[in-house]
Design a protein around this motif. Structure first.
Motif, PDB file in Angstrom:
ATOM      1  N   PHE A   1     -14.414  -8.502   4.617  1.00  0.00           N
ATOM      2  CA  PHE A   1     -15.207  -9.750   4.730  1.00  0.00           C
ATOM      3  C   PHE A   1     -14.393 -10.670   5.584  1.00  0.00           C
ATOM      4  O   PHE A   1     -13.011 -11.249   5.231  1.00  0.00           O
ATOM      5  CB  PHE A   1     -15.493 -10.252   3.460  1.00  0.00           C
ATOM      6  N   LEU A   2     -14.982 -11.587   6.669  1.00  0.00           N
ATOM      7  CA  LEU A   2     -14.181 -12.360   7.349  1.00  0.00           C
ATOM      8  C   LEU A   2     -14.997 -13.771   7.439  1.00  0.00           C
ATOM      9  O   LEU A   2     -16.303 -13.994   7.368  1.00  0.00           O
ATOM     10  CB  LEU A   2     -14.276 -11.992   8.918  1.00  0.00           C
ATOM     11  N   THR A   3     -14.105 -14.974   7.189  1.00  0.00           N
ATOM     12  CA  THR A   3     -14.285 -16.176   7.269  1.00  0.00           C
ATOM     13  C   THR A   3     -13.493 -17.097   8.514  1.00  0.00           C
ATOM     14  O   THR A   3     -12.210 -16.901   8.218  1.00  0.00           O
ATOM     15  CB  THR A   3     -14.072 -17.050   5.868  1.00  0.00           C
ATOM     16  N   LYS A   4     -14.491 -17.744   9.078  1.00  0.00           N
ATOM     17  CA  LYS A   4     -13.550 -18.375  10.126  1.00  0.00           C
ATOM     18  C   LYS A   4     -13.910 -19.809  10.338  1.00  0.00           C
ATOM     19  O   LYS A   4     -15.190 -19.994  10.456  1.00  0.00           O
ATOM     20  CB  LYS A   4     -13.781 -17.595  11.482  1.00  0.00           C
ATOM     21  N   TYR A   5     -13.011 -20.675  10.537  1.00  0.00           N
ATOM     22  CA  TYR A   5     -13.501 -22.070  10.586  1.00  0.00           C
ATOM     23  C   TYR A   5     -12.481 -22.833  11.578  1.00  0.00           C
ATOM     24  O   TYR A   5     -11.251 -22.407  11.495  1.00  0.00           O
ATOM     25  CB  TYR A   5     -13.757 -22.917   9.407  1.00  0.00           C
ATOM     26  N   VAL A   6     -12.756 -24.052  12.265  1.00  0.00           N
ATOM     27  CA  VAL A   6     -11.949 -24.854  13.001  1.00  0.00           C
ATOM     28  C   VAL A   6     -11.875 -26.185  12.456  1.00  0.00           C
ATOM     29  O   VAL A   6     -12.756 -26.694  12.061  1.00  0.00           O
ATOM     30  CB  VAL A   6     -12.351 -24.893  14.409  1.00  0.00           C
ATOM     31  N   SER A   7     -10.710 -26.836  12.552  1.00  0.00           N
ATOM     32  CA  SER A   7     -10.744 -28.247  11.808  1.00  0.00           C
ATOM     33  C   SER A   7      -9.773 -29.102  13.103  1.00  0.00           C
ATOM     34  O   SER A   7      -9.068 -28.537  13.620  1.00  0.00           O
ATOM     35  CB  SER A   7      -9.743 -28.351  10.712  1.00  0.00           C
ATOM     36  N   THR A   8     -10.476 -30.224  13.301  1.00  0.00           N
ATOM     37  CA  THR A   8      -9.943 -31.116  14.526  1.00  0.00           C
ATOM     38  C   THR A   8      -9.814 -32.316  13.886  1.00  0.00           C
ATOM     39  O   THR A   8     -10.669 -33.141  13.232  1.00  0.00           O
ATOM     40  CB  THR A   8     -10.968 -31.032  15.648  1.00  0.00           C
ATOM     41  N   ASP A   9      -8.621 -32.760  14.065  1.00  0.00           N
ATOM     42  CA  ASP A   9      -8.210 -34.356  13.826  1.00  0.00           C
ATOM     43  C   ASP A   9      -8.754 -35.141  15.113  1.00  0.00           C
ATOM     44  O   ASP A   9      -8.358 -35.100  15.824  1.00  0.00           O
ATOM     45  CB  ASP A   9      -6.539 -34.326  13.938  1.00  0.00           C
ATOM     46  N   ILE A  10      -9.617 -36.000  14.360  1.00  0.00           N
ATOM     47  CA  ILE A  10     -10.528 -36.893  15.463  1.00  0.00           C
ATOM     48  C   ILE A  10      -9.392 -37.846  16.181  1.00  0.00           C
ATOM     49  O   ILE A  10      -9.439 -37.969  17.529  1.00  0.00           O
ATOM     50  CB  ILE A  10     -11.306 -37.519  14.726  1.00  0.00           C
TER      51      ILE A  10
END
Length: 83
Positions: free
Chosen positions: A21-30
């Motif tokens: 099971f794979l979960t992927k996410y991206v977080s960007t500092d504005i």
């Protein structure tokens, strides 16, 4: 004269981890526009362990969490773009 014998026994244990099971996410500092990419691998039959990969512009690392054994193992990851 007495003869003394010492027997040293060493047990090496290995754990096999399977992921499906794979979960992927991206977080960007504005403010700084720095982004971090996170990927988590889990086993849908046993959520007591998981592998989390973190990638930034200057670092790629992973941590294997095992809550059953109360341990975490950190790894530095090298990425190859061959083929």
């Amino acid at each position: 004269m007495r003869k003394i014998s010492i027997l040293l026994v060493s047990f090496v244990s290995a754990q096999t981890y399977n992921f499906d099971f794979l979960t992927k996410y991206v977080s960007t500092d504005i403010k700084t526009l720095n982004s971090k990419e996170f990927v988590t691998y889990n086993n849908s039959d046993d959520f007591s362990y998981y592998l989390k990969l973190r990638k930034t512009q200057g670092d790629f690392s992973a941590t294997l969490y095992d809550h059953e054994n109360n341990s975490a193992h950190n790894f530095s990851v090298e990425e190859s773009k061959l083929n």
